[in-house]
Design an enzyme around this catalytic site. Sequence first.
Site, PDB file in Angstrom:
ATOM      1  N   GLY A 147      -5.206   3.502  -3.479  1.00  0.00           N
ATOM      2  CA  GLY A 147      -6.482   4.083  -3.878  1.00  0.00           C
ATOM      3  C   GLY A 147      -6.345   5.527  -4.305  1.00  0.00           C
ATOM      4  CG  ASP A 187      -1.771   1.176   1.396  1.00  0.00           C
ATOM      5  OD1 ASP A 187      -2.310   1.619   0.361  1.00  0.00           O
ATOM      6  OD2 ASP A 187      -1.911   1.683   2.510  1.00  0.00           O
TER       7      ASP A 187
END
Length: 1157
Positions: A687, A415
């Site tokens: 994201g 991430d």
Amino acid sequence: MDSWRDCGLVRWVWQQLGCDPPNHSETRTVYVANRFPQHGHYVPQKFADNRIISSKYTVLNFVPKNLFEQFRRIANFYFLIIFLVQLMIDTPTSPVTSGLPLFFVITVTAIKQGYEDWLRHKADNEVNGAPVYVVRSGGLVKTRSKNIRVGDIVRVAKDETFPADLVLLSSDRVNGSCHVTTASLDGETNLKTHLAVPETAVLQSVANLDTLIAVIECQQPEADLYRFVGRITVRQHSEDIVRPLGPENLLLRGARLKNAKEIFGVAVYTGMEAKMALNYKSKSQKRSAVEKSMNTFLLVYLIILLFEAILSTILKYAWQAEEKWDEPWYNHKTEQERNSSKILKFISDFLAFLVLYNFIIPISLYVTVEMQKFLGSFFIGWDLDLYHEESNQRAQVNTSDLNEELGQVEYVFTDKTGTLTENEMQFRECSVNGIKYQEINGKLVPEGVTVDFPDGPTTSLSMEEELFFKAVSLCHTVQICHDQVDGSVDGFQCSNGISQQQEYYASSPDEKALVEASRRMGVAFSGTNGDIMEIRTLGKHESFKLLHVLEFDANRRRMSVIVQSPSGDKILFTKGAESSIFPNTKSGELERTRVHVDDFASKGLRTLCIAYRRFTAEEYLEIDRRLHEARTALQQREDRLADVFDLIERDLELLGATGVEDKLQEKVQETIECLRVAGIKVWVLTGDKHETAVSVSLACGHFHRTMNILELVQQKSDRDCAEQLRQLARRIQDDHIIQHGLVVDGASLSLALREHEKLFMEVCKSCSAVLCCRMAPLQKAKVVRLIKISPEKPITLAIGDGANDVSMIQEAHVGIGIMGKEGRQAVRNSDYAIARFKFLSKLLLVHGHYYYIRIATLVQYFFYKNVCFITPQFLYQFLCLFSQQTLYDSVYLTLYNICFTSLPVLVYSLFEQHVHPHVLQTKPALYRDISKNALLGFKPFLYWTFLGFGHAFVFFFGSYFLMGEDTSLLGNGQMFGNWTFGTLVFTVMVITVTMKMALETHFWTWLNHFVTWGSIAFYFIFSLFYGGIIWPFLHTQDMYFVFVQLLSSGSAWFAIIIVVITCLFLDVMKKVAYRHLYPTSTEKAQLTETGSGINCLDSMCCYTGGETACVPIRRLLERMIGRCNPARFSRSWSETEPCYSNDRSILTLSAMDSSTC
């Protein structure tokens, strides 16, 4: 059927057996204070009691359940079969030889598991026996936690934990609110606000609660901590009032009450149905590549065993084809033996040989591997290099089953936010009404203005700027707390106003940064008072009534609030990703804001867009009605709310956008470079916006400036996606000299995985680095799975810090959680947890490397020593006409794996360091030497197997030729017998396999010395006692005085020394020749460490002060082979030379200093 289950004892037994039937209804009905309806046909629902059961066993099921689990292992089950065969038929060895080791392994494992379970029982009893107060019969009754029933009203005082999942009824505050911390559940230390419905919030005393008539309808228990769907029906003045219940109304078991003297809540989920208990259930078991290799090796050795047993049986009958050998003069058959079935006799003989050779399967392998993994896992937690002083956090191991998998990683999926970055947000820029601003000295400065502004508060804002910052200061879930000066218990307390000690607390660092920035700009959030949100605009106090909160979710990518302004207007304020705001915008400076957002993203800033909408009175009434219907629905509540949210969050007016900086963590670039040189490909899954993600990838070294960046973004159809993929493949093929990086967005990824998975994989594998942006949590898991199940079956590792990373962490072979600022959900669901991304390099390159080397050698060595053990038994049958006579005494058969050879390999597997840890970190390419399960592949397996057979032949025939021609080797002319010959072979074997372990050891500690030489000494001492005393409990004692006589013979000592040296010398010669002619990178590094020539063979001489013992052998080898020039081996490791990878697909384009690498 149900009536007898209501009996307490029967129901308890029923629960212990795990047979309590689940609730089949989709919802549950809870009558507050258990006031059931007095009329009608009411059938009470069955609910779990409030006992927490984290233990695995009970007194009743421990023995059968534990035995069942242990005998599911192939080796344990195999030895059980062998033991039963020994009991049923006449076999050459005693059943004790198989039964005792099996009993030992089963007992040790059972004791370990039983002790661990006893500790769990003890902890459970403490929790279940904790005192609680329940409202019953109009008063407070003190009882135990385990006695709480669904429907009971429970009182919880400040700083106490909630004993069950409670729906909040009231608190000591007028508005019925309270604050809790869920640190024990998800690690989040920030305070969370929970609310009671207005009808029950006023009931603040036991007497008032005793008059409450209410019914709660809610979903059945589920593990999601953040989801709760229900409604409460309160009867007041003969009228039913229905209110929705959500996560903000539910107090979770294990959370702690803060900033309230006491609260009252009704239990809705108890015991093992509480969300905490549902979350603590074990995850799916991950199996390492080493464990799979072990099972394959066991299968191969099982085939070898069957082959030897069948061959021995056939040769026995071939030998007995001659009548003189079938029934020799000294061994006449009985009449029954002559008339017995030949088929049954063949099967019996086959089983007897199977028993004779059964020790080729190492029964103690599993228990040794378990101990190695369990004890070895402590080194990660003890490593101070993995300790983060600032947060006082050590690395933690949640499962020790995957230690060696850390040394096999080929892909790392990471991430971005909170993993590569600090997750510490700082407001930098914003765009308001199409004008870009920067923050300078706490003031808003338009872009391009260079006038120096003095420090001090902002004195004026334009109407657009004021509305923008009002939206920022109202659209959030931030709380205000400050240090309590006097009488502090918690160290903090919540405030409804601003003080000098004021501090914002937020679950999201973005929200906190934006609200703090708004305060600096002159629009300060002052706190909440019930449903009133208070702000100060340039010193002027304003109150907004909070009407609705439209919570953030990953699908919408936005959150909103509906407030009533002081003038009575109903206003919606919305913030979210530009992809979710722009399509719903009807007016505002859209194009300019879009350009500014792209510019923010190119600088690596995190972007959010701000918009608003005004409602007419009629519109708001319709929205309020729809929201109430959706929130009170028990079925499909999320879908209904999503539809209403979409209806509300449209026709927006764009206010502007924000740019917040998230700093990179320390040494992220060096860590990614190390992983790349080690042969590990790094994929970033985030994201964030495309431009933001690319900018951060360049900043952290994931993408290089000289890298050709390919893009698969904004694809609208399958055809366009396929065409773009083909173009990318052609570009990679045409420009194969340079490195390529690939950027994919979530929408394009969905199209690529739908029908073009193979083509997409080819493009990805040809790229040095891959960046996936705008990814949903499930898409992250899909990407990991895509690589995981590809034909090469690479080992994958996923690392993240937030709840949105849990799916990929659980999907990967190894999941690592970062102890960050987004809660502990990632840590709770991970296999390992570290405080910073930079620790990943040592975790893989050092700990992973060591764990793999240790366990690979342990597994291979176990099979090697058992081949050495049982092959002489097989060869001996050729000398005893396959009469199934055993070569070794039964006690030796039993103790070989348990006592004589078990400790050296266990200590080796815990402490071995074949290369210094600093060398492994500074030379990451050494990681490639062990990649793809290199030490447990087919070639190493064959080497160790043939080495075992070779040593076994030398043991047997060396002892035979040295002693077989003249058996009268004692001074008095007494002859040696078969037990003496077998004991000689066994002695040579114990010494050789122990010394072989010593040869494999590079890192010697006092414990290595103790168990190595101690094991040999223990064997001699034990044999002297065992054979030197007549033991009354043994019905036969074939070994009496055998070992003493053997050691009294000079010829026996000569045979022992010659055979041991012969075995080990050939092995040493092979190792030295290979190290000289075909050295691996690891062996080059070892030579660099030693400093000059072949100072030390991979042997027991490799410890401080021990090189002198190797000098004569080294000189001999140098004369035979020629002096080794260490410069030739160590040239590529020169500290002054740049460190390059030899694999073009992960080549470092810029020179990198090896010490940094």
